[in-house]
Design a protein around this motif. Structure first.
Motif, PDB file in Angstrom:
ATOM      1  N   VAL A   7      32.637 -18.432 -70.584  1.00  0.00           N
ATOM      2  CA  VAL A   7      31.735 -19.634 -70.795  1.00  0.00           C
ATOM      3  C   VAL A   7      33.001 -20.352 -70.566  1.00  0.00           C
ATOM      4  CG1 VAL A   7      30.907 -20.255 -72.978  1.00  0.00           C
ATOM      5  CG2 VAL A   7      30.297 -18.471 -72.471  1.00  0.00           C
ATOM      6  N   ASP A   8      33.934 -19.890 -70.627  1.00  0.00           N
ATOM      7  CA  ASP A   8      34.980 -21.393 -70.964  1.00  0.00           C
ATOM      8  C   ASP A   8      35.013 -21.762 -68.807  1.00  0.00           C
ATOM      9  OD1 ASP A   8      36.094 -22.145 -72.719  1.00  0.00           O
ATOM     10  OD2 ASP A   8      37.344 -19.776 -72.437  1.00  0.00           O
ATOM     11  N   ARG A   9      34.669 -20.116 -67.583  1.00  0.00           N
ATOM     12  CA  ARG A   9      34.672 -20.734 -66.637  1.00  0.00           C
ATOM     13  C   ARG A   9      33.495 -21.717 -66.207  1.00  0.00           C
ATOM     14  NH1 ARG A   9      35.914 -16.053 -62.655  1.00  0.00           N
ATOM     15  NH2 ARG A   9      35.945 -18.010 -61.489  1.00  0.00           N
ATOM     16  N   ALA A  10      32.126 -21.159 -67.108  1.00  0.00           N
ATOM     17  CA  ALA A  10      30.828 -21.824 -67.084  1.00  0.00           C
ATOM     18  C   ALA A  10      31.169 -23.698 -66.882  1.00  0.00           C
ATOM     19  CB  ALA A  10      29.772 -21.178 -67.737  1.00  0.00           C
ATOM     20  N   LYS A  11      31.453 -24.104 -68.052  1.00  0.00           N
ATOM     21  CA  LYS A  11      32.012 -24.897 -68.786  1.00  0.00           C
ATOM     22  C   LYS A  11      32.872 -26.091 -67.690  1.00  0.00           C
ATOM     23  CE  LYS A  11      35.109 -26.328 -72.049  1.00  0.00           C
ATOM     24  NZ  LYS A  11      36.077 -25.831 -73.311  1.00  0.00           N
ATOM     25  N   GLU A  12      33.699 -25.333 -66.819  1.00  0.00           N
ATOM     26  CA  GLU A  12      34.139 -26.202 -66.105  1.00  0.00           C
ATOM     27  C   GLU A  12      33.857 -26.185 -65.461  1.00  0.00           C
ATOM     28  OE1 GLU A  12      38.261 -23.818 -65.166  1.00  0.00           O
ATOM     29  OE2 GLU A  12      38.653 -23.556 -67.231  1.00  0.00           O
ATOM     30  N   GLY A  13      32.830 -25.730 -64.385  1.00  0.00           N
ATOM     31  CA  GLY A  13      31.809 -25.933 -63.449  1.00  0.00           C
ATOM     32  C   GLY A  13      31.319 -27.127 -63.513  1.00  0.00           C
ATOM     33  N   ALA A  14      30.420 -26.704 -65.196  1.00  0.00           N
ATOM     34  CA  ALA A  14      29.688 -27.999 -65.445  1.00  0.00           C
ATOM     35  C   ALA A  14      30.985 -29.823 -66.252  1.00  0.00           C
ATOM     36  CB  ALA A  14      29.081 -27.627 -67.444  1.00  0.00           C
ATOM     37  N   ILE A  15      31.762 -29.642 -65.924  1.00  0.00           N
ATOM     38  CA  ILE A  15      31.938 -30.870 -66.113  1.00  0.00           C
ATOM     39  C   ILE A  15      32.523 -31.447 -64.712  1.00  0.00           C
ATOM     40  CG2 ILE A  15      34.994 -31.825 -65.962  1.00  0.00           C
ATOM     41  CD1 ILE A  15      34.188 -29.844 -68.867  1.00  0.00           C
ATOM     42  N   THR A  16      32.945 -29.827 -63.469  1.00  0.00           N
ATOM     43  CA  THR A  16      32.778 -30.547 -62.651  1.00  0.00           C
ATOM     44  C   THR A  16      31.909 -31.134 -62.057  1.00  0.00           C
ATOM     45  OG1 THR A  16      34.008 -29.333 -61.687  1.00  0.00           O
ATOM     46  CG2 THR A  16      33.609 -29.304 -60.211  1.00  0.00           C
ATOM     47  N   ALA A  17      30.683 -30.742 -62.380  1.00  0.00           N
ATOM     48  CA  ALA A  17      29.430 -31.033 -61.913  1.00  0.00           C
ATOM     49  C   ALA A  17      29.447 -32.741 -61.754  1.00  0.00           C
ATOM     50  CB  ALA A  17      28.070 -31.295 -62.368  1.00  0.00           C
ATOM     51  N   ILE A  18      29.930 -33.081 -63.286  1.00  0.00           N
ATOM     52  CA  ILE A  18      29.849 -34.508 -64.052  1.00  0.00           C
ATOM     53  C   ILE A  18      30.701 -35.492 -63.435  1.00  0.00           C
ATOM     54  CG2 ILE A  18      30.139 -36.127 -66.203  1.00  0.00           C
ATOM     55  CD1 ILE A  18      28.846 -33.668 -67.717  1.00  0.00           C
ATOM     56  N   GLN A  19      32.141 -34.398 -62.597  1.00  0.00           N
ATOM     57  CA  GLN A  19      33.468 -35.615 -62.743  1.00  0.00           C
ATOM     58  C   GLN A  19      32.646 -36.446 -61.789  1.00  0.00           C
ATOM     59  OE1 GLN A  19      36.483 -33.065 -62.834  1.00  0.00           O
ATOM     60  NE2 GLN A  19      37.198 -33.924 -64.949  1.00  0.00           N
ATOM     61  N   THR A  20      32.144 -35.567 -60.121  1.00  0.00           N
ATOM     62  CA  THR A  20      31.799 -35.782 -58.948  1.00  0.00           C
ATOM     63  C   THR A  20      31.323 -37.025 -58.471  1.00  0.00           C
ATOM     64  OG1 THR A  20      29.415 -34.339 -58.914  1.00  0.00           O
ATOM     65  CG2 THR A  20      31.395 -32.884 -58.188  1.00  0.00           C
ATOM     66  N   GLY A  21      30.067 -37.263 -59.778  1.00  0.00           N
ATOM     67  CA  GLY A  21      29.239 -38.506 -59.130  1.00  0.00           C
ATOM     68  C   GLY A  21      27.493 -37.907 -59.121  1.00  0.00           C
ATOM     69  N   ASN A  22      28.171 -36.941 -58.187  1.00  0.00           N
ATOM     70  CA  ASN A  22      26.631 -36.499 -57.539  1.00  0.00           C
ATOM     71  C   ASN A  22      26.169 -35.405 -58.123  1.00  0.00           C
ATOM     72  OD1 ASN A  22      24.495 -35.087 -56.163  1.00  0.00           O
ATOM     73  ND2 ASN A  22      25.922 -35.101 -53.499  1.00  0.00           N
ATOM     74  N   VAL A  23      25.458 -35.641 -59.610  1.00  0.00           N
ATOM     75  CA  VAL A  23      25.336 -34.447 -60.592  1.00  0.00           C
ATOM     76  C   VAL A  23      24.561 -33.417 -60.194  1.00  0.00           C
ATOM     77  CG1 VAL A  23      24.189 -33.631 -62.984  1.00  0.00           C
ATOM     78  CG2 VAL A  23      25.552 -36.277 -62.263  1.00  0.00           C
ATOM     79  N   ARG A  24      23.339 -33.597 -58.585  1.00  0.00           N
ATOM     80  CA  ARG A  24      22.229 -32.655 -58.591  1.00  0.00           C
ATOM     81  C   ARG A  24      23.078 -31.429 -57.313  1.00  0.00           C
ATOM     82  NH1 ARG A  24      16.810 -34.850 -56.060  1.00  0.00           N
ATOM     83  NH2 ARG A  24      15.911 -35.750 -58.577  1.00  0.00           N
ATOM     84  N   GLN A  25      23.565 -32.514 -56.105  1.00  0.00           N
ATOM     85  CA  GLN A  25      24.760 -31.942 -55.565  1.00  0.00           C
ATOM     86  C   GLN A  25      25.061 -30.814 -56.277  1.00  0.00           C
ATOM     87  OE1 GLN A  25      26.884 -33.875 -52.682  1.00  0.00           O
ATOM     88  NE2 GLN A  25      27.950 -31.764 -51.496  1.00  0.00           N
ATOM     89  N   ALA A  26      26.594 -31.376 -57.446  1.00  0.00           N
ATOM     90  CA  ALA A  26      27.411 -30.696 -57.991  1.00  0.00           C
ATOM     91  C   ALA A  26      26.839 -29.294 -58.654  1.00  0.00           C
ATOM     92  CB  ALA A  26      27.866 -31.132 -58.812  1.00  0.00           C
ATOM     93  N   ALA A  27      25.327 -30.007 -59.583  1.00  0.00           N
ATOM     94  CA  ALA A  27      25.283 -28.854 -60.815  1.00  0.00           C
ATOM     95  C   ALA A  27      24.426 -27.662 -59.577  1.00  0.00           C
ATOM     96  CB  ALA A  27      23.609 -29.509 -61.358  1.00  0.00           C
ATOM     97  N   THR A  28      23.812 -28.034 -58.557  1.00  0.00           N
ATOM     98  CA  THR A  28      23.618 -27.191 -57.631  1.00  0.00           C
ATOM     99  C   THR A  28      24.450 -26.152 -57.598  1.00  0.00           C
ATOM    100  OG1 THR A  28      21.770 -28.481 -56.677  1.00  0.00           O
ATOM    101  CG2 THR A  28      22.479 -26.289 -55.639  1.00  0.00           C
TER     102      THR A  28
END
Length: 209
Positions: free
Chosen positions: A31-52
């Motif tokens: 779960v913590d690693r999934a959270k880190e991935g979610a934070i990365t998605a926000i920090q990139t600015g390109n949420v759609r691409q990062a979320a993918t």
């Protein structure tokens, strides 16, 4: 034979507790690693691409690693349970052999009309009690499997929750998966204790017979 039988109960209850803690450890890490991935998605600015990338990458990476850890923990606990059951059966065999040796030269054999005492195998039988020990081993394996199976299922659900709700969903996901693993452990422990009581009754009856 009580020390052997009770030793099985104490050891396996400890193993089931260890399975619970190991499953929780792996689940929380996932779960913590999934959270880190979610934070990365926000920090990139390109949420759609990062979320993918989170969906495609962490699903393979995080859940793949978690499944491997769950499977490794499950097999480790099963091996340890089998090792203990096999050793318990050997101890049980040594005790019955000792009992036979003590009474082999008893005059009661002659008093009962027997010219010579029966051999150990004809008296106790080769592999005496093995069926019962193997039976409890299989049941222990099933209880261990249930803990890790439920942990795997709800860790995947927690991963989906984080993927959907981002960082905010991680705390709830961890609470949920811990609750489910604790419930699985409680059910497994209760089931094992009931099986152990039946095993103890069967072994005691076998020895008396």
């Amino acid at each position: 034979v009580s020390p052997v039988i009770n030793g099985i109960k104490n050891t396996v209850v400890g193993l089931l507790g260890g399975a619970k803690e190991k499953a929780k450890e792996v689940a929380v890490r996932a779960v913590d690693r999934a959270k880190e991935g979610a934070i990365t998605a926000i920090q990139t600015g390109n949420v759609r691409q990062a979320a993918t990338q989170v969906v495609q990458g962490t699903r393979r990476d995080v859940m793949g690693s978690a499944r491997r850890e769950f499977d490794h923990g499950r097999m480790t606990m099963r091996r340890e349970a089998s090792r203990h059951i096999n050793e318990s059966h050997r101890r049980f065999g040594r005790q019955t052999r000792g009992h036979y040796d003590r009474y082999r030269d008893s005059p009661r054999w002659a008093e009962s009309g027997m010219r010579r005492p029966p051999s150990y195998n004809s008296y106790y039988g080769a592999g005496f009690g093995k069926k019962h020990f193997k039976g409890i081993e299989k049941k222990i394996h099933r209880h261990i499997d249930k803990i890790f199976s439920r942990a795997k299922k709800h860790t995947a659900a927690g991963h989906r929750h984080v993927r959907k709700n981002g960082k905010r969903g991680a705390a709830q996901a961890k609470r949920d998966v811990k609750r489910e693993i604790t419930a699985a452990h409680k059910e497994a422990k209760g089931g094992f204790i009931a099986h152990h009581a039946a095993f103890k009754k069967a072994i005691t009856a076998l020895v008396k017979k």
